[in-house]
Design a protein around this motif. Sequence first.
Motif, PDB file in Angstrom:
ATOM      1  N   VAL A  35       1.095  -1.321   0.170  1.00 35.32           N
ATOM      2  CA  VAL A  35      -0.374   0.080   0.090  1.00 35.32           C
ATOM      3  C   VAL A  35       0.584   0.976   0.144  1.00 35.32           C
ATOM      4  CG1 VAL A  35      -2.220   1.312   1.341  1.00 35.32           C
ATOM      5  CG2 VAL A  35      -1.433  -1.504   1.479  1.00 35.32           C
TER       6      VAL A  35
ATOM      7  N   ASP B 182       0.985   5.417  -0.760  1.00 38.15           N
ATOM      8  CA  ASP B 182       0.335   6.960  -0.389  1.00 38.15           C
ATOM      9  C   ASP B 182       0.351   7.449  -2.033  1.00 38.15           C
ATOM     10  OD1 ASP B 182       2.695   8.029  -0.310  1.00 38.15           O
ATOM     11  OD2 ASP B 182       2.495   8.450   2.355  1.00 38.15           O
TER      12      ASP B 182
ATOM     13  N   ASP C 190       4.972   6.868  -0.899  1.00 44.49           N
ATOM     14  CA  ASP C 190       5.709   6.207   0.428  1.00 44.49           C
ATOM     15  C   ASP C 190       4.689   4.816   0.881  1.00 44.49           C
ATOM     16  OD1 ASP C 190       7.560   7.988   1.154  1.00 44.49           O
ATOM     17  OD2 ASP C 190       5.692   9.274   2.337  1.00 44.49           O
TER      18      ASP C 190
ATOM     19  N   ASP D 132       3.584   1.422   2.924  1.00 44.68           N
ATOM     20  CA  ASP D 132       3.451   0.842   4.907  1.00 44.68           C
ATOM     21  C   ASP D 132       3.740  -0.120   4.866  1.00 44.68           C
ATOM     22  OD1 ASP D 132       1.439  -0.329   6.754  1.00 44.68           O
ATOM     23  OD2 ASP D 132       0.163  -0.671   5.701  1.00 44.68           O
TER      24      ASP D 132
END
Length: 434
Positions: A8, A10, A14, A16
Motif C-alpha cells: 500500500v 500513498d 511512501d 505502509d
Amino acid sequence: MSPYAELVFDAQGDADPAGLRAVADIDATDLLVFAHGWNSDRPASIRLFDRFYAPFAGLVGPGVRLGYAGVVWPSIRFPDEPIPDFDSLMGPDASAADTALDAATRRALAEFWPGHGAQLDRAAELLAARPESEDALAEFGLLVRRLAGVGGTGGGGTAGGGAVRVASGGGGTPDRGVPAIFAEDVREVCQALADGLAAASSDPPAPGRSAAGERRALWNGAKELLRQATYYEMKKRAGAVGERGLGPALTELAARRPGLRVHLVGHSFGGRVAAFSLRAVPAGARHVKSLTLLQGAFSHYAFADRLPHDSRRGGALRGMHRRVDGPVVACHSKHDAALRVFYPLASRMAGDSAGLLGFDERWGAIGHDGVQAVPGAVRLTLAAALRSGVPASGCVSVDAASVVRRGGPPAGAHSDICHAELARVVVAAGRMGR
C-alpha cells in the motif's frame, strides 16, 4: 489468491511498512505483483486482483510456489464508467451518457480533491443543469482548472464572458507550462472531448442533431474534462508511486529474500506504476523476472533510446527494459477506446501547439499498439504467444484484441483484462509454466 498481501502506497509513494513485512513473509518461489489502474478504488482493485489471479494456480509447474501481492495506490474510480463483469459495483442509476455526477462519483472526487467541496458542488450543479450560456461553460472550465491546481487558481469570482480564455491572456495561446486542456478556449476543449466521446461510442450521433442534443453533447464533453483533470493528476502520481514507492520496496524485498522471483503486472496507469518502478531497480539486479503490461496507459515510445520525432531524446524509460531479467510484454488491443481515443487526445492537450485534434502516432499508448521504436522488439498475436511462448528477454508486443474486446463507452475494452489467456501470457513471460 493465497498466500496474499498488499503493498500500500500513498500519493507520494511512501509505503505502509506492515504491507512490506507481510509480503516479505510470503512463502513462495515466485511472487506475482499486480498494480491496478487509474479508474479504481480499493474494493474494485481487490476484486480485480482476485479475478485476475484466479487461473494461475492451475497454470504453473510443480516446482513453482506462487505468492500474490496487490499494489494499492490512491487512484479514483468513476462509477459511471462501465467495466466488464463489474456491474454490481456501479450504482443503479449510473450511466456514461448522463452528464450529471452520481453520488458515488461525487464522493470519490471529494476524497481525491479534499477541501474543494464547494467547487465540486458547483461543478456538479452545472453538469446536472446543462445551462445554455457561454458564461456557465466558462465557469465550469475555471472550476476544473482550480481543482486541477494549474495556474490561475487564485481569485474568488466566477468566469464571465471574456474569461473563457482566462488561461491564455485573451490571445488563445496557452500559458507556458499549463496543459492546453486547461488553457485553451473552454468550448473548443469540451467540443473536442465531445467528439472523442462520439468516436469512442459504438452508436455515434445521427446527423442533424437537435439544439438540445448538441448542448447535451457539449456538457458530456465538459464532464469528460473533469475526468481528464483526474487523469492529469493520476499520470504524475502513477510515475511517482512506481519510482519512489514500488521500485524501492521491491529492492528491499530482494535484499530480504534474495532467491524470490518477482513478476510485475500492471493494468492501465498501474502499468505505468509497474514500469516506472524499474527506474529504482539497481543496475545488475536480477530480482524482477518479467513485466507484463495490460492495456498500459503510457507512451508506446517509453522504452525507445531515440524518439522518431526527435532523435536527440529518448523515451521516459529508455533502456529500462534491460533491468528485467526476462521479457517486457505489452498486451494491446484496438478495442480499447480509452487508449485509442482519449490517451492521444489528452497527451496532445498536455501542451502540443499544433491543436487539440489530428491524432498521429506520436501520441500513441503502449496498450493501443504495443512497443514502438525499440530495435529487435518482437510482435506476436495472442494465439502465437500461447502456442509458442514469448522470447526470454527484450520487448514483446502481444495483440490481445481477440479477448480484450468487451466494454461500453467511453473506455471500450480498456478494463476487459480478466482472461485466462492473459494469465497464460504472464506465466509464459515468467517461465513458470508446466
